[in-house]
Design a protein around this motif. Structure first.
Motif, PDB file in Angstrom:
ATOM      1  N   LEU A   1       0.833  -1.201   0.000  1.00  0.00           N
ATOM      2  CA  LEU A   1       0.000   0.000   0.000  1.00  0.00           C
ATOM      3  C   LEU A   1       0.870   1.255   0.000  1.00  0.00           C
ATOM      4  O   LEU A   1       0.608   2.201  -0.746  1.00  0.00           O
ATOM      5  CB  LEU A   1      -0.933  -0.008   1.210  1.00  0.00           C
ATOM      6  CG  LEU A   1      -1.863   1.183   1.361  1.00  0.00           C
ATOM      7  CD1 LEU A   1      -2.799   1.274   0.157  1.00  0.00           C
ATOM      8  CD2 LEU A   1      -2.655   1.077   2.642  1.00  0.00           C
ATOM      9  N   VAL A   2       1.902   1.267   0.823  1.00  0.00           N
ATOM     10  CA  VAL A   2       2.805   2.420   0.866  1.00  0.00           C
ATOM     11  C   VAL A   2       3.477   2.605  -0.492  1.00  0.00           C
ATOM     12  O   VAL A   2       3.587   3.726  -0.998  1.00  0.00           O
ATOM     13  CB  VAL A   2       3.842   2.251   1.999  1.00  0.00           C
ATOM     14  CG1 VAL A   2       4.956   3.267   1.889  1.00  0.00           C
ATOM     15  CG2 VAL A   2       3.162   2.351   3.359  1.00  0.00           C
ATOM     16  N   SER A   3       3.914   1.497  -1.099  1.00  0.00           N
ATOM     17  CA  SER A   3       4.546   1.579  -2.419  1.00  0.00           C
ATOM     18  C   SER A   3       3.563   2.104  -3.455  1.00  0.00           C
ATOM     19  O   SER A   3       3.918   2.933  -4.301  1.00  0.00           O
ATOM     20  CB  SER A   3       5.053   0.210  -2.856  1.00  0.00           C
ATOM     21  OG  SER A   3       6.070  -0.241  -2.011  1.00  0.00           O
ATOM     22  N   ALA A   4       2.320   1.621  -3.407  1.00  0.00           N
ATOM     23  CA  ALA A   4       1.307   2.077  -4.363  1.00  0.00           C
ATOM     24  C   ALA A   4       1.017   3.562  -4.165  1.00  0.00           C
ATOM     25  O   ALA A   4       0.884   4.307  -5.144  1.00  0.00           O
ATOM     26  CB  ALA A   4       0.033   1.259  -4.211  1.00  0.00           C
ATOM     27  N   GLU A   5       0.910   3.991  -2.912  1.00  0.00           N
ATOM     28  CA  GLU A   5       0.679   5.406  -2.641  1.00  0.00           C
ATOM     29  C   GLU A   5       1.851   6.246  -3.140  1.00  0.00           C
ATOM     30  O   GLU A   5       1.656   7.310  -3.730  1.00  0.00           O
ATOM     31  CB  GLU A   5       0.466   5.641  -1.142  1.00  0.00           C
ATOM     32  CG  GLU A   5      -0.873   5.144  -0.642  1.00  0.00           C
ATOM     33  CD  GLU A   5      -1.017   5.235   0.870  1.00  0.00           C
ATOM     34  OE1 GLU A   5       0.012   5.430   1.576  1.00  0.00           O
ATOM     35  OE2 GLU A   5      -2.144   5.102   1.359  1.00  0.00           O
ATOM     36  N   ARG A   6       3.062   5.775  -2.897  1.00  0.00           N
ATOM     37  CA  ARG A   6       4.250   6.490  -3.354  1.00  0.00           C
ATOM     38  C   ARG A   6       4.258   6.567  -4.883  1.00  0.00           C
ATOM     39  O   ARG A   6       4.540   7.621  -5.461  1.00  0.00           O
ATOM     40  CB  ARG A   6       5.515   5.802  -2.843  1.00  0.00           C
ATOM     41  CG  ARG A   6       6.770   6.610  -3.077  1.00  0.00           C
ATOM     42  CD  ARG A   6       8.021   5.951  -2.495  1.00  0.00           C
ATOM     43  NE  ARG A   6       7.862   5.631  -1.095  1.00  0.00           N
ATOM     44  CZ  ARG A   6       8.048   4.431  -0.583  1.00  0.00           C
ATOM     45  NH1 ARG A   6       8.398   3.414  -1.337  1.00  0.00           N
ATOM     46  NH2 ARG A   6       7.881   4.208   0.706  1.00  0.00           N
ATOM     47  N   ALA A   7       3.932   5.446  -5.540  1.00  0.00           N
ATOM     48  CA  ALA A   7       3.906   5.428  -7.014  1.00  0.00           C
ATOM     49  C   ALA A   7       2.835   6.377  -7.534  1.00  0.00           C
ATOM     50  O   ALA A   7       3.060   7.096  -8.515  1.00  0.00           O
ATOM     51  CB  ALA A   7       3.657   4.010  -7.516  1.00  0.00           C
ATOM     52  N   ALA A   8       1.670   6.386  -6.890  1.00  0.00           N
ATOM     53  CA  ALA A   8       0.599   7.294  -7.311  1.00  0.00           C
ATOM     54  C   ALA A   8       1.038   8.742  -7.143  1.00  0.00           C
ATOM     55  O   ALA A   8       0.787   9.582  -8.017  1.00  0.00           O
ATOM     56  CB  ALA A   8      -0.668   7.023  -6.502  1.00  0.00           C
ATOM     57  N   GLN A   9       1.697   9.045  -6.039  1.00  0.00           N
ATOM     58  CA  GLN A   9       2.175  10.407  -5.800  1.00  0.00           C
ATOM     59  C   GLN A   9       3.216  10.789  -6.844  1.00  0.00           C
ATOM     60  O   GLN A   9       3.192  11.907  -7.364  1.00  0.00           O
ATOM     61  CB  GLN A   9       2.768  10.509  -4.374  1.00  0.00           C
ATOM     62  CG  GLN A   9       3.099  11.909  -3.975  1.00  0.00           C
ATOM     63  CD  GLN A   9       1.873  12.798  -3.891  1.00  0.00           C
ATOM     64  OE1 GLN A   9       0.785  12.338  -3.619  1.00  0.00           O
ATOM     65  NE2 GLN A   9       2.045  14.062  -4.156  1.00  0.00           N
ATOM     66  N   GLU A  10       4.114   9.870  -7.164  1.00  0.00           N
ATOM     67  CA  GLU A  10       5.129  10.145  -8.179  1.00  0.00           C
ATOM     68  C   GLU A  10       4.483  10.351  -9.543  1.00  0.00           C
ATOM     69  O   GLU A  10       4.908  11.228 -10.304  1.00  0.00           O
ATOM     70  CB  GLU A  10       6.150   9.005  -8.227  1.00  0.00           C
ATOM     71  CG  GLU A  10       7.068   8.968  -7.031  1.00  0.00           C
ATOM     72  CD  GLU A  10       7.964   7.738  -6.999  1.00  0.00           C
ATOM     73  OE1 GLU A  10       7.908   6.908  -7.934  1.00  0.00           O
ATOM     74  OE2 GLU A  10       8.726   7.602  -6.025  1.00  0.00           O
ATOM     75  N   MET A  11       3.447   9.549  -9.843  1.00  0.00           N
ATOM     76  CA  MET A  11       2.751   9.705 -11.125  1.00  0.00           C
ATOM     77  C   MET A  11       2.052  11.065 -11.198  1.00  0.00           C
ATOM     78  O   MET A  11       2.078  11.722 -12.237  1.00  0.00           O
ATOM     79  CB  MET A  11       1.758   8.572 -11.336  1.00  0.00           C
ATOM     80  CG  MET A  11       2.417   7.238 -11.636  1.00  0.00           C
ATOM     81  SD  MET A  11       1.239   5.874 -11.749  1.00  0.00           S
ATOM     82  CE  MET A  11       0.372   6.319 -13.237  1.00  0.00           C
ATOM     83  N   LYS A  12       1.439  11.470 -10.083  1.00  0.00           N
ATOM     84  CA  LYS A  12       0.787  12.778 -10.053  1.00  0.00           C
ATOM     85  C   LYS A  12       1.816  13.884 -10.287  1.00  0.00           C
ATOM     86  O   LYS A  12       1.570  14.821 -11.043  1.00  0.00           O
ATOM     87  CB  LYS A  12       0.101  13.007  -8.701  1.00  0.00           C
ATOM     88  CG  LYS A  12      -1.186  12.285  -8.515  1.00  0.00           C
ATOM     89  CD  LYS A  12      -1.750  12.618  -7.134  1.00  0.00           C
ATOM     90  CE  LYS A  12      -2.958  11.791  -6.797  1.00  0.00           C
ATOM     91  NZ  LYS A  12      -3.431  12.067  -5.427  1.00  0.00           N
ATOM     92  N   GLU A  13       2.948  13.767  -9.607  1.00  0.00           N
ATOM     93  CA  GLU A  13       4.000  14.782  -9.745  1.00  0.00           C
ATOM     94  C   GLU A  13       4.532  14.808 -11.176  1.00  0.00           C
ATOM     95  O   GLU A  13       4.748  15.880 -11.742  1.00  0.00           O
ATOM     96  CB  GLU A  13       5.126  14.514  -8.744  1.00  0.00           C
ATOM     97  CG  GLU A  13       6.217  15.546  -8.747  1.00  0.00           C
ATOM     98  CD  GLU A  13       5.723  16.941  -8.411  1.00  0.00           C
ATOM     99  OE1 GLU A  13       6.343  17.908  -8.901  1.00  0.00           O
ATOM    100  OE2 GLU A  13       4.743  17.092  -7.668  1.00  0.00           O
ATOM    101  N   GLN A  14       4.740  13.638 -11.758  1.00  0.00           N
ATOM    102  CA  GLN A  14       5.216  13.555 -13.143  1.00  0.00           C
ATOM    103  C   GLN A  14       4.191  14.175 -14.085  1.00  0.00           C
ATOM    104  O   GLN A  14       4.541  14.924 -14.993  1.00  0.00           O
ATOM    105  CB  GLN A  14       5.487  12.090 -13.532  1.00  0.00           C
ATOM    106  CG  GLN A  14       5.940  11.908 -14.962  1.00  0.00           C
ATOM    107  CD  GLN A  14       7.278  12.526 -15.236  1.00  0.00           C
ATOM    108  OE1 GLN A  14       8.091  12.702 -14.347  1.00  0.00           O
ATOM    109  NE2 GLN A  14       7.513  12.891 -16.473  1.00  0.00           N
TER     110      GLN A  14
END
Length: 169
Positions: A71-84
């Motif tokens: 879940l933490v990894s998915a949240e981090r990936a989602a945040q990175e995708m949003k930032e990108q």
């Protein structure tokens, strides 16, 4: 029949002439042994069940840890995708702004070029009209009105007049 510890403590054995009655004592000891054996077996089964449950709990804790990290990894990936996506949007907007400014500059340059071309064409037309006017004046002075004179339908045509005359009239 299982005996509870309270029942064992309050057990009353009958006395005989030389002490307790043997048959009753043996029967009571057998009952206590059977009760103890049943409790011992149940305790063993419960110990095994506790071990199984502890193993299952450990597996669930491990699974929970894995799920949390996922879940933490998915949240981090989602945040990175949003930032990108945000960075890409900024770049796209910036490029669109630059393209818009370039188009405006090109349009202004084309407008200036067209205005310059219009001024050049007006100058050429004025010069041509002046030449025609001079030729007409000479022919009137020479008396040759019909040969070199501009026909009235051409002289009255709006294209034959200078641009300033057309705008004023």
């Amino acid at each position: 029949m299982t005996l509870t510890p309270v029942e064992v403590r309050h057990l009353e054995l009958r006395r005989g002439l030389w002490g307790y009655r043997r048959s009753q004592v043996h029967r009571t000891i057998d009952e206590i042994a059977d009760s103890f054996e049943a409790v011992w077996r149940e305790r063993s089964e419960l110990g095994e069940r506790v071990h199984e449950l502890e193993t299952e709990v450990a597996r669930h804790v491990e699974l929970e840890t894995l799920l949390r990290s996922t879940l933490v990894s998915a949240e981090r990936a989602a945040q990175e995708m949003k930032e990108q996506a945000r960075r890409e949007a900024v770049v796209i907007v910036s490029e669109a702004g630059a393209e818009g400014r370039r188009l405006v500059r090109d349009a202004i340059a084309e407008k200036e070029q067209l205005l310059a071309e219009t001024r050049r064409v007006r100058t050429i037309m004025r010069a041509a009209l002046e030449v025609l006017s001079e030729g007409q004046e000479r022919s009137e002075e020479d008396g040759d009105d019909e040969a070199d004179a501009t026909p009235p339908h051409v002289a009255e045509h709006p294209a034959a007049r200078p641009e300033a005359d057309r705008l004023a009239g």
